[in-house]
Design an enzyme around this catalytic site. Structure first.
Site, PDB file in Angstrom:
ATOM      1  CE1 TYR A  33      -0.873 -15.932  47.976  1.00 27.35           C
ATOM      2  CE2 TYR A  33      -1.335 -17.435  49.772  1.00 27.35           C
ATOM      3  CZ  TYR A  33      -1.614 -16.277  49.085  1.00 27.35           C
ATOM      4  OH  TYR A  33      -2.654 -15.479  49.492  1.00 27.35           O
ATOM      5  CE  LYS A 150      -3.815 -18.736  47.416  1.00 23.90           C
ATOM      6  NZ  LYS A 150      -4.499 -17.719  48.200  1.00 23.90           N
ATOM      7  CD  GLU A 182     -10.545 -11.243  45.910  1.00 21.21           C
ATOM      8  OE1 GLU A 182     -10.772 -12.459  45.969  1.00 21.21           O
ATOM      9  OE2 GLU A 182      -9.667 -10.756  45.187  1.00 21.21           O
ATOM     10  CG  LEU A 206      -7.619 -16.350  44.246  1.00 17.60           C
ATOM     11  CD1 LEU A 206      -6.430 -16.271  43.290  1.00 17.60           C
ATOM     12  CD2 LEU A 206      -7.136 -16.727  45.632  1.00 17.60           C
TER      13      LEU A 206
HETATM   14  N1  PLP Z   1      -9.607 -14.185  47.632  1.00 21.51           N
HETATM   15  C1  PLP Z   1      -8.381 -13.863  48.082  1.00 21.51           C
HETATM   16  C2  PLP Z   1      -7.858 -12.500  47.813  1.00 21.51           C
HETATM   17  C3  PLP Z   1      -7.616 -14.802  48.789  1.00 21.51           C
HETATM   18  O1  PLP Z   1      -6.390 -14.468  49.237  1.00 21.51           O
HETATM   19  C4  PLP Z   1      -8.163 -16.088  49.040  1.00 21.51           C
HETATM   20  C5  PLP Z   1      -7.398 -17.087  49.773  1.00 21.51           C
HETATM   21  O2  PLP Z   1      -6.289 -16.888  50.197  1.00 21.51           O
HETATM   22  C6  PLP Z   1      -9.450 -16.371  48.565  1.00 21.51           C
HETATM   23  C7  PLP Z   1     -10.144 -15.413  47.850  1.00 21.51           C
HETATM   24  C8  PLP Z   1     -10.090 -17.706  48.806  1.00 21.51           C
HETATM   25  O3  PLP Z   1      -9.498 -18.703  48.029  1.00 21.51           O
HETATM   26  P1  PLP Z   1      -9.500 -20.222  48.494  1.00 21.51           P
HETATM   27  O4  PLP Z   1     -10.930 -20.598  48.732  1.00 21.51           O
HETATM   28  O5  PLP Z   1      -8.911 -20.958  47.355  1.00 21.51           O
HETATM   29  O6  PLP Z   1      -8.680 -20.282  49.751  1.00 21.51           O
END
Ligand code: PLP
Length: 286
Positions: A33, A150, A182, A206
């Site tokens: 997603y 993701k 994270e 991620l």
């Molecule tokens: N880390 C995780 C586990 C996430 O689920 C997300 C966003 O959903 C992020 C980091 C941040 O990613 P982004 O800046 O692309 O939204």
């Protein structure tokens, strides 16, 4: 007005949207997603999200149901049909719905990937969390080893969010081998002196699209950035801490495991980065 969503080639009112019970996203979390934020009716960093989506699909050998140009057109059509000014677009690609449940991947020639998108309205530029800051707790990172993909396997992050709620906090930072990976749905940062510290990219986290933009802006603004592991103890004694994601942009963290960070108020680095991010995102949105 009922929300119009996109399901496998059709725009339908949300009450009429249907997916198969055999969809592998539903049965096996075999789906990836993206969430792209919308400011002034436009998409923030669509390119970044489209590239990461492609990377997630490639990593799982999943066929793309549409081209990236078609994907942009669907995003835009949904924004128009739902009259969306501020919020986001959620998109999910699944490995489709084979005739029966089976662990083996179906042949993509016979079972096309599924595609679902919907919009959500949300105030992003103005937010109480950005003004007040958020509280986080630390929890063990019990997710699988490919967090760079993701996927919709979000049960452990959901449990983490509930653990945070139960502790009177807003979110949880996950810790593995002594270092913060994270947040449940965001990247984590601390600030020491003039240096922004955040974990380096690997399979452990991620690669946030917001993270990439923030680090670019920080470099342009001559702020120092160190991509390295940090511990919860280091976070507790940091001058500032913050998180980033597409739907929060930047939220300052003012408490970690009950310990106040810095002055206990949102820090100036986090606030400055948030301002730059919103300003630049408005300019570059498509
Ligand atoms: N880390 C995780 C586990 C996430 O689920 C997300 C966003 O959903 C992020 C980091 C941040 O990613 P982004 O800046 O692309 O939204």
């Amino acid at each position: 007005m009922s929300r119009i969503v996109y399901v496998n080639g059709e725009y339908v009112p949300e009450q009429e949207a249907k997916v198969s019970v055999f969809d592998r996203g539903f049965l096996m979390a075999d789906a990836v997603y993206e969430v792209t934020s919308v400011l002034d009716g436009k998409l923030v960093d669509f390119d970044g999200h489209a590239k990461r989506l492609q990377r997630s699909m490639d990593a799982l050998d999943m066929a793309s149901p549409v081209t990236m140009d078609e994907l942009l057109a669907i995003h835009r059509e949904l924004i128009t049909r739902n009259d969306l000014e501020e919020g986001g677009v959620y998109l999910q690609v699944t490995r489709g719905a084979p005739p029966d449940r089976d662990f083996a991947f179906p042949d993509p020639e016979q079972v096309p990937s599924g595609l679902v998108l919907f919009t959500f309205a949300k105030k992003l530029a103005q937010s109480a969390a950005a003004e007040k800051g958020i509280k986080v707790i630390s929890i063990e990172d019990q997710r699988w080893g490919r967090r760079d993909i993701k996927t919709v396997q979000l049960l452990y992050p959901s449990m983490g969010k509930m653990m945070a709620k139960a502790a009177g906090a807003d979110d949880a930072w996950m810790v593995e081998d002594g270092a913060v990976t994270e947040g449940t749905s965001n990247n984590a940062y601390i600030v020491k002196g003039n240096t922004i510290i955040t974990r380096a990219l690997s399979n452990d986290i991620l690669a946030g699209i917001t993270r990439a933009a923030l680090l670019r802006f920080a470099n342009e603004a001559q702020m120092k950035v160190e991509e390295r592991n940090f511990t919860i103890d280091e976070a507790k004694s940091a001058d500032e801490a913050f998180i980033s994601s597409a739907t929060t942009f930047v939220h300052p963290v003012v408490e970690v495991d009950g310990v106040q960070i810095g002055t206990g108020k949102p820090g100036s680095v986090a606030q400055r980065l948030r301002e730059i991010y919103i300003e630049e995102s408005r300019k570059a949105a498509v």
